[in-house]
Design an enzyme around this catalytic site. Structure first.
Site, mmCIF file in Angstrom:
data_model
loop_
_atom_site.group_PDB
_atom_site.id
_atom_site.type_symbol
_atom_site.label_atom_id
_atom_site.label_comp_id
_atom_site.label_asym_id
_atom_site.label_seq_id
_atom_site.Cartn_x
_atom_site.Cartn_y
_atom_site.Cartn_z
ATOM 1 N N ASP A 293 -10.278 105.528 76.676
ATOM 2 C CA ASP A 293 -9.858 104.954 77.961
ATOM 3 C C ASP A 293 -9.904 105.984 79.089
ATOM 4 O O ASP A 293 -9.870 105.614 80.268
ATOM 5 C CB ASP A 293 -8.407 104.458 77.860
ATOM 6 N N GLN B 299 -4.219 98.874 73.695
ATOM 7 C CA GLN B 299 -4.326 97.900 74.779
ATOM 8 C C GLN B 299 -3.019 97.844 75.566
ATOM 9 O O GLN B 299 -1.934 97.749 74.996
ATOM 10 C CB GLN B 299 -4.675 96.517 74.188
ATOM 11 N N LYS C 268 -13.622 93.263 72.888
ATOM 12 C CA LYS C 268 -13.963 94.664 72.579
ATOM 13 C C LYS C 268 -14.479 94.787 71.152
ATOM 14 O O LYS C 268 -15.477 95.479 70.899
ATOM 15 C CB LYS C 268 -12.731 95.570 72.792
HETATM 16 N N1 L34 Z 1 -5.802 100.472 77.206
HETATM 17 N N2 L34 Z 1 -5.662 98.506 78.386
HETATM 18 C C1 L34 Z 1 -6.382 99.569 77.996
HETATM 19 N N3 L34 Z 1 -7.673 99.762 78.383
HETATM 20 C C2 L34 Z 1 -8.284 98.858 79.192
HETATM 21 O O1 L34 Z 1 -9.532 99.079 79.613
HETATM 22 C C3 L34 Z 1 -7.574 97.725 79.588
HETATM 23 N N4 L34 Z 1 -8.145 96.722 80.347
HETATM 24 C C4 L34 Z 1 -7.304 96.057 81.345
HETATM 25 C C5 L34 Z 1 -6.043 95.581 80.638
HETATM 26 N N5 L34 Z 1 -5.519 96.538 79.690
HETATM 27 C C6 L34 Z 1 -6.245 97.578 79.192
HETATM 28 C C7 L34 Z 1 -9.069 95.857 79.896
HETATM 29 O O2 L34 Z 1 -9.691 96.018 78.858
HETATM 30 C C8 L34 Z 1 -8.190 94.898 81.755
HETATM 31 N N6 L34 Z 1 -9.213 94.811 80.725
HETATM 32 C C9 L34 Z 1 -10.144 93.760 80.615
HETATM 33 C C10 L34 Z 1 -11.132 93.751 79.642
HETATM 34 C C11 L34 Z 1 -12.023 92.686 79.536
HETATM 35 C C12 L34 Z 1 -11.951 91.637 80.387
HETATM 36 C C13 L34 Z 1 -10.992 91.641 81.378
HETATM 37 C C14 L34 Z 1 -10.101 92.702 81.480
HETATM 38 C C15 L34 Z 1 -12.892 90.510 80.221
HETATM 39 O O3 L34 Z 1 -13.539 90.379 79.190
HETATM 40 N N7 L34 Z 1 -12.987 89.627 81.213
HETATM 41 C C16 L34 Z 1 -13.862 88.467 81.171
HETATM 42 C C17 L34 Z 1 -13.092 87.178 81.040
HETATM 43 C C18 L34 Z 1 -12.165 87.129 79.887
HETATM 44 C C19 L34 Z 1 -11.329 85.870 79.884
HETATM 45 O O4 L34 Z 1 -11.930 84.786 79.759
HETATM 46 O O5 L34 Z 1 -10.097 85.958 80.027
HETATM 47 C C20 L34 Z 1 -14.631 88.403 82.498
HETATM 48 O O6 L34 Z 1 -15.693 87.808 82.516
HETATM 49 O O7 L34 Z 1 -14.082 88.921 83.488
#
Ligand code: L34
Length: 288
Positions: free
Chosen positions: A126, A103, A59
């Site tokens: 959010d 988060q 982020k």
């Molecule tokens: N307050 N908490 C708050 N807001 C959110 O919107 C979230 N979320 C969820 C968990 N807690 C939160 C996220 O940001 C899930 N989440 C989130 C954000 C980004 C990614 C996955 C979940 C992400 O970047 N995923 C990558 C892989 C990352 C890795 O290698 O672990 C992808 O390509 O899916």
């Protein structure tokens, strides 16, 4: 236009997130020229959950890419609930801050609901605050949670008509399942919400022209549970024992049945972050 083929097209969330972040980047330049300051996102992380650390880092990186300001506040796992609420109150009162994100999940001794309620609704990037949630359900123009917004943007990128289609959402969480269902309903889909108690899940999912899986069960959705040609959006982010990421969808079998399918990683995750950038811009504008 797609011709006959047995393999789904990949709905590339990483590529689409780059498009969205570029839109935001241009807008940041315009907003700074117009208002003399840049939007500012503030992200709070409590403790050292490794997955949360990755997401939060992504982020902050995305914010830097778009040219907006960002602040990262890292608090120890044993921070008191009162101290966290105090930090939020300071950010609420800070005119330089447009968006506040705490988060999740939080350590057990902190009441997540109290924390979400403490964030000023106009800085709630959010879209989790009850005033934004009620706005969504009453059909107001309000902040939409990032993951559901990302799912809709992915669907729109396929240029498929949503109106009149059957959409099955598997999962009923407040942050994904329920808001996604409402957004699909707003687009005139016929929406079914399935969940862990759904009897004969496969018979339900086989009705889906659009299937959104958001339950947190690795590989729950298999190819035989799909209607041929379905669009499959995998919101699951599960980690195997070896630390490998996988979704709620069994990609190999579903890719043989679907018309479009999101991968994990590289699907919904990057879109969540891109839509967070959009929400920050939105909060900035609303505060001007
Ligand atoms: N307050 N908490 C708050 N807001 C959110 O919107 C979230 N979320 C969820 C968990 N807690 C939160 C996220 O940001 C899930 N989440 C989130 C954000 C980004 C990614 C996955 C979940 C992400 O970047 N995923 C990558 C892989 C990352 C890795 O290698 O672990 C992808 O390509 O899916």
């Amino acid at each position: 236009m797609r011709w006959m083929s047995n393999m789904a097209e990949i709905l590339d969330g990483k590529a689409l997130s780059a498009v969205v972040k570029d839109e935001v980047r241009s807008e940041v330049i315009e907003l700074e020229a117009k208002y003399g300051r840049k939007p500012c996102l503030c992200v709070i992380i409590v403790g050292e959950n490794p997955a949360s650390q990755v997401y939060v880092r992504n982020k902050v990186k995305a914010a830097a890419y778009t040219g907006m300001e960002s602040r990262l506040i890292e608090l120890p796992a044993d921070v008191s609930e009162a101290a966290l609420l105090e930090r939020i109150a300071e950010l609420n009162a800070d005119d330089a801050v447009d968006g506040i994100l705490v988060q999740l999940p939080l350590p057990k001794h902190i009441d997540e609901e109290k924390v979400i309620y403490a964030i000023a609704p106009e800085k709630d990037v959010d879209g989790f605050h009850p005033s934004n949630v009620s706005g969504l359900w009453l059909g107001k123009d309000c902040i939409v949670p990032c993951t559901p917004a990302g799912v809709m943007r992915l669907l729109d990128s396929t240029e498929t008509e949503i109106c009149g289609k059957t959409a099955v959402v598997v999962g009923r969480s407040n942050i994904v399942g329920k808001p996604v269902a409402k957004l699909l309903l707003d687009r005139n889909a016929t929406v079914v919400i399935a969940h862990s108690r759904t009897a004969d899940l496969a018979s339900v999912t086989r009705q889906a022209d659009i299937l959104v899986a958001a339950v947190g069960r690795p590989g729950l959705i298999t190819g035989e549970m799909l209607k041929p040609g379905a669009i499959v959006i995998d919101v699951g982010i599960n980690r195997t024992a070896e630390g490998k990421l996988c979704g709620d969808v069994d990609f190999a079998s579903c890719a043989e049945k679907a018309s479009w399918i999101t991968p994990v990683p590289g699907g919904v995750g990057p879109m969540t972050i891109a839509m967070l950038m959009k929400n920050t811009i939105r909060c900035f504008k609303a505060r001007q």
